[in-house]
Design an enzyme around this catalytic site. Structure first.
Site, mmCIF file in Angstrom:
data_model
loop_
_atom_site.group_PDB
_atom_site.id
_atom_site.type_symbol
_atom_site.label_atom_id
_atom_site.label_comp_id
_atom_site.label_asym_id
_atom_site.label_seq_id
_atom_site.Cartn_x
_atom_site.Cartn_y
_atom_site.Cartn_z
ATOM 1 N N CYS A 113 43.966 43.895 32.911
ATOM 2 C CA CYS A 113 44.667 43.089 31.905
ATOM 3 C C CYS A 113 44.298 43.506 30.473
ATOM 4 O O CYS A 113 44.718 44.548 30.012
ATOM 5 C CB CYS A 113 44.403 41.617 32.178
ATOM 6 S SG CYS A 113 45.647 40.560 31.467
ATOM 7 N N HIS B 264 44.303 40.120 38.291
ATOM 8 C CA HIS B 264 43.001 39.462 38.370
ATOM 9 C C HIS B 264 42.816 38.956 39.806
ATOM 10 O O HIS B 264 43.629 39.237 40.690
ATOM 11 C CB HIS B 264 42.981 38.235 37.447
ATOM 12 C CG HIS B 264 43.039 38.541 35.999
ATOM 13 N ND1 HIS B 264 41.946 38.992 35.281
ATOM 14 C CD2 HIS B 264 44.053 38.423 35.121
ATOM 15 C CE1 HIS B 264 42.296 39.138 34.005
ATOM 16 N NE2 HIS B 264 43.557 38.794 33.875
HETATM 17 N N1 GLN Z 1 44.971 38.743 25.796
HETATM 18 C C1 GLN Z 1 45.805 39.562 26.660
HETATM 19 C C2 GLN Z 1 47.134 38.897 27.022
HETATM 20 O O1 GLN Z 1 47.237 37.692 26.961
HETATM 21 C C3 GLN Z 1 45.067 39.855 27.950
HETATM 22 C C4 GLN Z 1 44.760 38.590 28.745
HETATM 23 C C5 GLN Z 1 43.904 38.879 29.977
HETATM 24 O O2 GLN Z 1 43.057 39.754 29.972
HETATM 25 N N2 GLN Z 1 44.151 38.037 31.036
HETATM 26 O O3 GLN Z 1 48.065 39.600 27.415
#
Ligand code: GLN
Length: 250
Positions: free
Chosen positions: A92, A192
């Site tokens: 992510c 995730h």
């Molecule tokens: N801040 C980034 C987004 O919202 C990554 C979020 C994350 O790592 N879950 O796309």
């Protein structure tokens, strides 16, 4: 001895992404392969030649902003190591920083190291939910499962392949059906979960890459991982709808 480097663990560890490092280490230990897990935060020196796999987890915009410049400052040495075959898994927010930039909802663009030919801009809403994808990697079964929660919309350039094609969920941008990106032994993904405990075949592929990096090409005997596969199949079976119908945009 395999040495796994966990980058920015204090800043980039959303939704239990640390579980990916634990899964890699445990599946190595179950085969009698000794493992050392090392950590590096902002400003800490890294000897990339001593590392056999790098992990970078996800993070909220504020945490990405706190490490982005430090990560960017490492781009030359890291790019050389990745080009030489150093395996890396980035989730992510970590995935976004392997691209050219991440443009958050507010504030400055965060620079990426540009190893993955992708760009990311925050969209008007978040993609949240289970994801099932059909991977482009030579894995059996061919599915990957995970959980996504991001506002970033990522688009792939010509220099990179998608990690998979979405059966269920949003994926990179909710439009082109791609999820993640792969170049050499570097994988970026929005999955995730954490990802690896429910995808043992991907864990073992990354382990084989780390062993290759360490010059220890040894077979990985099969493990009794029925619970892991049950968890995988529960998510696959739960998503019987066609892709996109599982998208919940808040
Ligand atoms: N801040 C980034 C987004 O919202 C990554 C979020 C994350 O790592 N879950 O796309």
């Amino acid at each position: 001895m395999l040495r796994f480097l966990h980058l920015y663990p204090e800043h980039m560890n959303l939704y239990g992404d640390r579980g990916n490092v634990l899964a890699l280490a445990q599946r190595a230990k179950w085969r009698g392969i000794p493992v050392e897990i090392v950590h590096a935060g902002p400003g800490q020196a890294i000897e990339w030649s001593m590392v056999h796999l790098v992990f970078l987890g996800g993070g909220e915009d504020v945490h990405q902003a706190r490490i982005a410049n430090d990560f960017y400052s490492r781009r030359q040495d890291l790019t050389v190591a990745l080009t030489e075959g150093l395996p890396m898994l980035a989730i992510c927010g970590g995935f976004q920083l392997l691209g050219h930039y991440y443009r958050p909802q507010a504030g400055q663009d965060l620079p990426g190291i540009g190893f993955l030919d992708v760009t990311t801009e925050a969209g008007p809403s978040r993609a949240i939910g289970d994801v099932v994808s059909d991977t482009t990697l030579d894995l059996h079964p061919g599915t990957l499962v995970g959980f996504e929660n991001h506002s970033g919309q990522t688009y792939l350039g010509s220099g990179v392949a998608p990690l998979g094609r979405v059966r269920w969920g949003h994926g990179n941008n909710g439009r082109d059906g791609t999820e993640g990106a792969v170049r050499q032994h570097v994988i970026g993904t929005y999955l995730h979960g954490s990802l690896l405990p429910k995808n043992p075949h991907l864990t073992d592929l990354l382990l084989s890459w780390a062993l290759e990096r360490a010059g220890e090409v040894v077979p990985l005997p099969p493990l009794d991982d029925q619970p892991e596969w049950m968890a995988h199949q529960v998510i696959v079976a739960r998503q019987k709808q066609p892709a996109m119908s599982g998208v919940r945009l808040t």
